[in-house]
Design an enzyme around this catalytic site. Sequence first.
Site, short mmCIF file in Angstrom:
data_model
loop_
_atom_site.label_atom_id
_atom_site.label_comp_id
_atom_site.label_asym_id
_atom_site.label_seq_id
_atom_site.Cartn_x
_atom_site.Cartn_y
_atom_site.Cartn_z
N GLU A 28 0.86 -1.18 0.00
CA GLU A 28 0.00 0.00 0.00
C GLU A 28 0.90 1.23 0.00
O GLU A 28 1.73 1.40 0.89
CB GLU A 28 -0.91 0.01 1.22
CG GLU A 28 -1.82 1.22 1.30
CD GLU A 28 -2.64 1.27 2.58
OE1 GLU A 28 -3.30 2.31 2.81
OE2 GLU A 28 -2.62 0.29 3.35
N ASP A 39 -5.71 8.88 10.15
CA ASP A 39 -4.35 8.46 10.48
C ASP A 39 -3.88 9.06 11.80
O ASP A 39 -4.21 10.19 12.14
CB ASP A 39 -3.38 8.86 9.36
CG ASP A 39 -3.57 7.99 8.13
OD1 ASP A 39 -3.54 6.77 8.29
OD2 ASP A 39 -3.76 8.54 7.04
#
Length: 249
Positions: A28, A39
Amino acid sequence: MPYLTGGVTPDWTDHLRAIADAGADAIEVGIPFSDPTLDGVTIQEASDVALARGATTDGVLADLSRNRVEVPVVVSTYANLALRRGAGRFCRSLAEAGVQGLIVPDLPLEEAGATSVAARAANVDLALLASPATPTHRLREIAERSRGFVYAVSLMGITGEREHLAASAAALARRLRGVTDRPVFLGFGISTPAQAAAAARDADGVIVGAALMRRLLDGADPASTAGFVRSLRTALDGVPARTTADAGG
């Protein structure tokens, strides 16, 4: 599937190749964004560092195009970057760079139609996210509309290293396997080889991001990041294969 922030260091594509060679099944690659809402501290720091270095969507994709690896590359980024130029153009640019998959974590199921169509037309697999709070009927729809795999978010929270694998991880993987035959990848908070192995007992794949990026941000060279990925590979290879009865569905 290890995670790597595109453009985070001048030699980030050396890390990409080293990770692929160390046994990753897929990688990824995150296109950095200024407001990565899902995040945690580590990936936010990596995005800030990459942006300060001048990383852009076009630049990361150009780097990927010049540095092809032997495993699938899945790009992840936020809807602002994915949709600002139009879903069709964005997905075509992914395909031209050799990217095979796409994750847009802040793209709601109800608004994913145009991106899904554009991704399919470009032969890019759009993987949608499911969380522990997702009701079963919605899990089924997410799985049906995902391509490649379903991204199972292991906990209600943000990315980042954790001391323990969340109990909700296994439960979500099992629920998803009860409604789909599509591969289920667990991510968020998987930080160690032991945690990866534990996650793999219920999921078809694991995604490790913050733990790898913390090493890179602390100065690890490609050989060191590859060593960490190799330790994950070894742990996963030791997990017994699930039987048909275990597979759910």
